[in-house]
Design a protein around this motif. Structure first.
Motif, PDB file in Angstrom:
ATOM      1  N   MET A 425     -14.156  57.522   4.366  1.00 33.70           N
ATOM      2  CA  MET A 425     -13.586  57.453   3.007  1.00 33.70           C
ATOM      3  C   MET A 425     -12.107  57.837   3.023  1.00 33.70           C
ATOM      4  O   MET A 425     -11.282  57.251   2.312  1.00 33.70           O
ATOM      5  N   ILE A 426     -11.761  58.839   3.842  1.00 35.69           N
ATOM      6  CA  ILE A 426     -10.345  59.233   3.961  1.00 35.69           C
ATOM      7  C   ILE A 426      -9.531  58.082   4.542  1.00 35.69           C
ATOM      8  O   ILE A 426      -8.420  57.778   4.070  1.00 35.69           O
ATOM      9  N   LEU A 427     -10.084  57.426   5.554  1.00 32.25           N
ATOM     10  CA  LEU A 427      -9.369  56.327   6.216  1.00 32.25           C
ATOM     11  C   LEU A 427      -9.167  55.148   5.259  1.00 32.25           C
ATOM     12  O   LEU A 427      -8.128  54.486   5.300  1.00 32.25           O
ATOM     13  N   VAL A 428     -10.144  54.897   4.400  1.00 32.93           N
ATOM     14  CA  VAL A 428      -9.988  53.816   3.411  1.00 32.93           C
ATOM     15  C   VAL A 428      -8.826  54.125   2.470  1.00 32.93           C
ATOM     16  O   VAL A 428      -7.958  53.272   2.221  1.00 32.93           O
ATOM     17  N   ALA A 429      -8.789  55.363   1.945  1.00 33.77           N
ATOM     18  CA  ALA A 429      -7.700  55.744   1.019  1.00 33.77           C
ATOM     19  C   ALA A 429      -6.350  55.689   1.733  1.00 33.77           C
ATOM     20  O   ALA A 429      -5.356  55.194   1.167  1.00 33.77           O
ATOM     21  N   CYS A 430      -6.313  56.179   2.984  1.00 31.56           N
ATOM     22  CA  CYS A 430      -5.059  56.146   3.747  1.00 31.56           C
ATOM     23  C   CYS A 430      -4.621  54.700   3.984  1.00 31.56           C
ATOM     24  O   CYS A 430      -3.431  54.368   3.874  1.00 31.56           O
ATOM     25  N   GLY A 431      -5.576  53.841   4.315  1.00 31.58           N
ATOM     26  CA  GLY A 431      -5.258  52.442   4.583  1.00 31.58           C
ATOM     27  C   GLY A 431      -4.692  51.746   3.346  1.00 31.58           C
ATOM     28  O   GLY A 431      -3.744  50.963   3.450  1.00 31.58           O
ATOM     29  N   ILE A 432      -5.265  52.051   2.193  1.00 33.17           N
ATOM     30  CA  ILE A 432      -4.786  51.420   0.945  1.00 33.17           C
ATOM     31  C   ILE A 432      -3.330  51.814   0.676  1.00 33.17           C
ATOM     32  O   ILE A 432      -2.496  50.981   0.314  1.00 33.17           O
ATOM     33  N   TRP A 433      -3.016  53.117   0.873  1.00 35.67           N
ATOM     34  CA  TRP A 433      -1.625  53.543   0.653  1.00 35.67           C
ATOM     35  C   TRP A 433      -0.691  52.871   1.660  1.00 35.67           C
ATOM     36  O   TRP A 433       0.439  52.501   1.330  1.00 35.67           O
TER      37      TRP A 433
END
Length: 670
Positions: A425-433
């Protein structure tokens, strides 16, 4: 929000007859942390007068023994499980593991569970014991044959029946290998020891070593052996050989094949047993582990002749539920005292954040849980960490790859592993930014789109905001990085000042946070007056605030407090790493594209196109991996070092609920 969960302490006194029921109910619900009071009872005379420390139940050692026995049988059966899956299928099952279906089990008292375990293990062992003994015997025999085969192969140059060369009362026989030169030296030296000796040698043209057999009288055996060891002699164990080498080799190979076939047959039988019993045994193992934890926890309690006392921490939101559980489990035969913790107690910290921020509690626990009255930084990390990561990576292509990997983690390993789910979930949010910031700063695998799609490497993506085009105006990105640093540092100082004031530490608030806030305002007014021409009043006000801040630094931190200014300036400038990593990602990605283009042009044709694809693929994978790792580490560092240093102390212990760990079972039935 922004604070650890409020906690209550429960002091529970119940009749001994209901103790198992109360403990089992709290264990299944998993909302309290048991507080060990046994040490207090031992060392406090007043407590010792009214009760004694309780002990783990008498069943604990039996349950523990059965649990270990069950684990051993499971390991043995798993060694025989049929594994016919392809490598690809095995890898896919690791990435996307199957979630086991939970089996409904009835609640059993400890004696009943022990009886069931003993019956099941007796049934399984009755089938596996004989097979296990046969396999052990075959393994031993196979090792003997392998060793005999190895030694016989080394001595195959001798046409000798080794049954005749066993040590006896009269002779000693030694075989082995040594260097040719050492062998010549040995032959000369052994003449001084005895002439009652026979030396047989064999050598191969390509090797500079000699294989030898030495036979001498028993009385010279020890001295000859010492002389051989002196010349780095490699000793062969000929005591295991019977017959001539060629016959031994033939017979050993034949017997090893027979053993392998017999063992395969036994393993097939074992695999059938594993298929029949393994699930039952795994369920039993989980039940025994739960029962073991439940019986051991009694050593944390106190007791009288007829009552049991325990203490537990519970989050305030779960208080009513815990009281209702205790009441039902004890059928009303219990007394519970609820108290609010006081500052001197070691209060376990339970972080209570919105669902989207829960994954970031991992980072806070990695650093150290906050103190009870301290600000919980999890929510701020949940909002800012992905932004910092995106700022460091600043490439839409790599960001999309990270987001996809995050989704794969959440939907794959995340189903059975909470840490993997949180990281996903952290990686998804980081990827979106990273996607957002990459699109506005003109980076998607570097200049991939302009170079290969638009046909003009100097063109910009349609989504680019001209002022923050990283290939044209890097200085603007530096300004934004420092602005972000100033804002985040001010937030940290405000949080730290509020925490100190709340805890009555006014002096710390003034000397550690307020002084820097005043300095920030003073420098801001001074800069605004000089740059915007706001007038002398603003200029003087800024100068006055700076002087006040310098005076406070000296007052609260001594004359050397002035030196802290350089350290504080370093903290702000540290945020410039956002720019450095941003440019590194896009710069190296563009270099990969240029390199692929050049080599493709040089080679030309179809092979040139293939070269472009290969260089681009591996280049961007390597760059994306390294830059992702760098972005992750530096985003974490900006929080742990630059942000937390403004206010965060931590050092508390994490709330660890007394709960059952059921992965294969669910409680139901009777």
């Amino acid at each position: 929000m922004f604070k650890p969960a409020r906690m209550n302490k429960l002091k529970i006194l119940t009749l001994d007859a209901y103790s198992n029921s109360v403990v089992s109910s709290l264990h299944e619900e998993g909302i309290v942390q048991i507080h060990d009071i046994s040490e207090r009872i031992q060392h406090d005379a007043e407590w010792r007068q009214i009760m004694k420390p309780s002990k783990a139940t008498a069943y604990t050692s039996k349950v523990s023994s059965l649990q270990m026995k069950t684990a051993g049988i499971i390991d043995f059966l798993k060694s025989a499980e049929r594994k016919e899956e392809s490598i690809l299928k095995s890898i896919l099952s690791m990435i996307n593991p199957e979630v086991p279906e939970k089996r409904e089990v009835e609640h059993l008292d400890t004696p009943d569970l022990i009886e069931r375990a003993e019956n099941l293990l007796q049934d399984v062992e009755g089938k596996t014991k004989t097979i296990e003994e046969k396999i052990t015997k075959l393994d031993t025999e196979k090792n003997e044959n392998v060793n005999a085969l190895s030694v016989a192969d080394k001595l195959k140059g001798f046409d000798i029946d080794f049954s005749d060369l066993k040590d006896s009362r009269y002779i000693s026989a030694i075989a082995g290998k040594m260097h040719a030169q050492a062998f010549e030296d040995f032959k000369k030296e052994v003449e001084a020891v005895t002439d009652k000796i026979v030396i047989l040698e064999h050598f191969e043209d390509k090797e500079d070593y000699r294989t030898i057999i030495v036979v001498t009288l028993k009385e010279f055996g020890s001295e000859v052996s010492s002389l051989l060891r002196k010349h780095e002699f490699e000793l062969y164990d000929i005591s295991i050989l019977y017959g001539k080498p060629e016959a031994i080799i033939k017979n050993s190979k034949s017997r090893i094949d027979e053993i392998n076939n017999e063992k395969d047959q036994l393993m097939d039988n074992l695999a059938e047993l594993a298929e029949k019993w393994i699930d039952d045994l795994l369920v039993l193992k989980e039940q025994l582990e739960i029962e073991k934890d439940r019986n051991e926890i009694f050593s944390s309690f106190g007791e009288t002749e007829k009552t049991l006392m325990l203490e537990a921490w519970v989050p305030e939101k779960k208080l009513d539920k815990s009281l209702e559980i205790i009441k039902q489990a004890s059928e009303g035969h219990s007394i519970v005292e609820v108290t609010n913790p006081h500052g001197s107690e070691d209060i376990p910290i339970h972080l209570d954040n919105p669902r989207f921020a829960k994954p970031y509690e991992l980072f806070v626990h990695m650093y150290s849980p906050p103190r009870y009255k301290e600000t919980d930084p999890t929510l701020l990390m949940a909002m800012v960490f992905p932004f910092f990561f995106g700022f460091c990576l600043t490439d839409a292509g790599y960001g999309a790859a990270n987001a996809l990997i995050g989704l794969a983690l959440v939907s794959g390993l995340g189903k059975v592993n909470r840490i993997m789910r949180d990281l996903g979930m952290i990686l998804v949010a980081c990827g979106i930014w990273a996607i957002i910031l990459g699109l506005v700063t003109n980076s998607l695998f570097g200049d991939f789109i302009p170079r290969w799609i638009i046909g003009d490497p100097n063109a910009a993506l349609p989504t680019t905001i001209a002022a923050v085009n990283s290939f044209v105006f890097p200085q603007n990105i530096l300004i934004w990085a420092l602005i972000v640093g100033v804002i985040y540092t001010i937030m940290g100082l405000i949080i730290g000042a509020m925490d100190n004031v709340r805890m009555g530490q006014i002096k710390q608030a003034l000397g550690e946070q307020v002084v820097w806030l005043i300095l920030f305002v003073g420098v801001g007014l001074l800069a605004a007056s000089m740059m915007l021409g706001l007038g002398s009043i603003i200029l003087y006000a800024g100068g006055a605030l700076i002087l006040i801040a310098l005076g406070m630094l000296v007052y609260f931190n001594g004359a050397l407090g002035i030196m802290d200014i350089s350290g504080f300036l370093g903290t702000i400038l540290s945020y410039a790493r956002l720019l450095a990593l941003c440019l590194a990602t896009g710069g190296i990605a563009t270099t990969v594209n240029i390199l692929a283009n050049l080599i493709g042009d040089i080679i030309g044709g179809v092979i040139g196109i293939i070269a472009i694809i290969i260089i681009s693929l591996f280049g961007h994978i390597a760059n994306g991996a390294f830059q992702t790792l760098g972005a992750f580490i530096n985003s974490l560092r900006l929080h742990y070092v630059e942000f937390f240093s403004q206010f965060y102390i931590g050092g508390s212990t994490k709330f660890r609920a007394f709960r059952t760990k059921r992965k294969l079972t669910k409680l139901g039935g009777k």
